[in-house]
Enzyme design. Structure first.
Site, PDB file in Angstrom:
ATOM      1  CD  GLU A 197       1.926  31.137  -3.257  1.00  0.00           C
ATOM      2  OE1 GLU A 197       1.894  30.610  -2.140  1.00  0.00           O
ATOM      3  OE2 GLU A 197       2.794  31.946  -3.599  1.00  0.00           O
ATOM      4  CD  GLU A 255       3.409  26.843   0.308  1.00  0.00           C
ATOM      5  OE1 GLU A 255       3.978  27.935   0.563  1.00  0.00           O
ATOM      6  OE2 GLU A 255       3.221  26.427  -0.847  1.00  0.00           O
TER       7      GLU A 255
END
Ligand SMILES: *[C@@H]1O[C@H](CO)[C@@H](O)[C@H](O)[C@H]1NC(C)=O
Ligand SMILES: *[C@@H]1O[C@H](CO)[C@@H](O)[C@H](O)[C@H]1NC(C)=O
Ligand SMILES: *[C@@H]1O[C@H](CO)[C@@H](O)[C@H](O)[C@H]1NC(C)=O
Ligand SMILES: *[C@@H]1O[C@H](CO)[C@@H](O)[C@H](O)[C@H]1NC(C)=O
Ligand SMILES: *[C@@H]1O[C@H](CO)[C@@H](O)[C@H](O)[C@H]1NC(C)=O
Ligand SMILES: *[C@@H]1O[C@H](CO)[C@@H](O)[C@H](O)[C@H]1NC(C)=O
Length: 504
Positions: A188, A395
């Site tokens: 991320e 995720e």
């Protein structure tokens, strides 16, 4: 008559495909689609002072007053319990497992000598997974930058990081690449750049007044988020090029990067909120996607950020473009997006975006409602704007209070709805290759340790760190073994197993 029946059935199938799949099984997914679960090194391994590991910026963060709760010292003790955990994964029926390699465990000074004990740990873990037929998906950087590099030159804010990261990746490819076929460079990057260098809420806690939501001792919120993300893209691209030039022919794997992807919808139907939503997508999603696909930042960002936005040289642009063979999506929830008028302080990432992200319904930023259409929105956005880049959901999961019941039907409801949404997207042409639930077990969650995501419960006060399956573990196991699931048969799982008796 036949034609009418055909039309009716066509109509019904369209009517049905517009809604989230409720009844489905693993067999409805394309051949080769992988289902997995995930952890990250710092949140799972523990053993922070053992066998030559040195601190990362994450250790510094949890030791400061800004980190809440227990330190990562022992975490789930995965460093010592990995064999038992791989056995649990095998029993569950996971196709794949996402782990990360701790850079300061493998290369304690950030560059230079490899730590033989760190190397042995990851070889053992990866061998254990492949021995059980579980495909390792390896993230190289999951937030845990060696503190040594942060101290030496400021880590991601300096271009020196590009060579050091590439050298670290080189060790990983050389040592583990015979078993690892899916590499993820950076976890991320958009969230790290925003949270770590504008707001100051993530390690290394940089921000500058009047920006940021705490008092930081270092940083520049106007420039650093953009510089850091730029350097991350270049480090990713440099690593991907190394793999292509040196390893791909022999190892036949792929390299990709990840993206934290909220889905955003206008808070009201006002024109301002609609435009703010478009702007937030450009700042938040296209910030990473646009360079990867087109070799440059989106025009909207260039217009607003101007000279504070780094410029890709022609060579860098070519180098970043197409550097991600697949994209890892980290998606938890959808958010409302509202225009922020008359921003008081203009000139950091947040005010440049001038949109505020608000939780939905009963959601907060630690509790998520079940909004599976948000994941479909992200996938559709990538399909329509970014060439349908192959994607993995890396995720997705729902937090619950750490010590609430093992009978986590709310998590089951969430997983059932989101996996159904992935199926709908695949059926509508999205190029999704796999789904990883977050997280395999309760982990050391550094933002708020009271909310954990595990399929297995871990009591962090218990020195043994025993793992206990929650209802969601039973549900995912049933799904992975081919059971057809629907939203009605969920609640029976708990009572129908002996686990019901050991509810705490
Ligand atoms: C930051 O420091 C100033 C001055 O010491 C103080 O007034 C303010 O409350 C602090 N803000 C935060 C978010 O800690
Ligand atoms: C941030 O960097 C910019 C560009 O170098 C500079 O103009 C500005 O003063 C810096 N801000 C702080 C708080 O250091
Ligand atoms: C919000 O919470 C209320 C009360 O707990 C519940 O009835 C409602 O279904 C929830 N709404 C959503 C969207 O989850
Ligand atoms: C399905 O794909 C088509 C074509 O890309 C698109 O127009 C439509 O909105 C998609 N449906 C959903 C539910 O996303
Ligand atoms: C977690 O829960 C404990 C006990 O209820 C509380 O004292 C603490 O403030 C909570 N932590 C956070 C970050 O909310
Ligand atoms: C967690 O472990 C501690 C120490 O062994 C124990 O006292 C406590 O009861 C456990 N909590 C739960 C919810 O099992």
């Amino acid at each position: 008559m036949e034609q009418i029946l055909f039309l009716i059935s066509l109509f019904l199938s369209f009517a049905f495909s517009g809604r989230c799949s409720d009844v489905y099984s693993k067999n409805d997914f394309p051949k080769g689609f992988v289902f997995g679960s995930a952890v990250s090194a710092f949140q799972w391994e523990g053993a922070v002072d053992e066998d030559g590991r040195t601190p990362s910026i994450w250790d510094a963060y949890v030791q400061s007053s800004h980190g809440h709760g227990p330190t990562g010292g022992v975490a789930c003790d995965g460093y010592h319990k990995y064999k038992d955990d791989v056995r649990l994964m095998y029993d569950m029926g996971l196709d794949a497992f996402r782990l990360s390699i701790s850079w300061p465990r493998l290369i304690p000074n950030g560059r230079g000598p490899v730590n033989p004990k760190g190397l042995r740990f990851y070889k053992n873990l990866i061998n254990e997974l492949t021995r059980y037929g579980i495909e390792p998906h390896v993230t190289l950087f999951h937030n845990d930058l060696p503190q040594a590099l942060e101290n030496e030159y400021g880590g991601w804010i300096d271009r020196k990081i590009i060579d050091d990261f590439t050298a670290f990746a080189d060790v990983c490819f050389r040592e583990f690449g015979n078993k690892v076929k899916s590499w993820w460079t950076i976890n991320e990057p958009n969230m790290l750049a925003w949270g770590g260098y504008d707001l100051g809420v993530f390690p290394p806690m940089h921000c500058s007044p009047p920006f940021g939501i705490r008092n930081c001792s270092r940083g520049n919120s106007s420039t650093e988020p953009y510089i850091v993300l730029h350097n991350m893209l270049l480090a990713h691209a440099s690593t991907a090029r190394l793999y292509k030039q040196t390893y791909k022919d022999k190892q036949h794997g792929s390299v990709g990067i990840t993206l934290f992807a909220y889905w955003m919808v206008p808070f009201t139907s006002s024109e301002e909120d609609k435009i703010a939503t478009q702007r937030a997508k450009d700042f938040y999603l296209a910030w990473v996607l646009h360079p990867l696909v087109f070799g440059d930042y989106p025009d909207m960002m260039k217009r607003i950020v101007r000279e504070r936005l780094p410029i890709f040289s022609k060579e860098e642009s070519e180098f970043v473009k197409g550097s991600s063979e697949f994209l890892g999506l980290i998606h938890y929830t959808a958010v409302y997006t509202a225009h922020v008028s008359g921003t008081v302080h203009s000139g950091d990432f947040t005010s440049d975006m001038s949109a505020s992200l608000l939780p939905f319904g009963n959601s907060s930023f630690v509790k998520f409602d079940v909004l599976p259409w948000g994941l479909e929105g992200v996938l559709e956005y990538i399909k329509q704007n970014y060439g349908n880049l192959p994607a993995y959901i890396l995720e997705n999961g729902r937090p619950t209070n750490q010590h609430s019941s093992l009978n986590d039907v709310g998590r089951v409801e969430y997983l059932h709805a989101y996996i159904g949404a992935v199926l709908d997207s695949v059926r509508n042409g999205s190029n999704v290759r796999g789904y990883f639930q977050w997280s395999f077990m309760d982990l050391y969650e550094f933002l708020n340790p009271n909310y954990t995501y595990g399929l297995y419960y871990v009591n962090f006060s218990d020195p043994e760190r025993e793992r206990f399956p929650k209802t969601s573990a039973l549900w995912y196991t049933a799904f992975l073994k081919g059971t057809t699931v629907n939203s009605q048969n969920l609640k029976d799982l708990w009572g129908s197993t002996s686990h019901g008796a050991s509810s705490q």
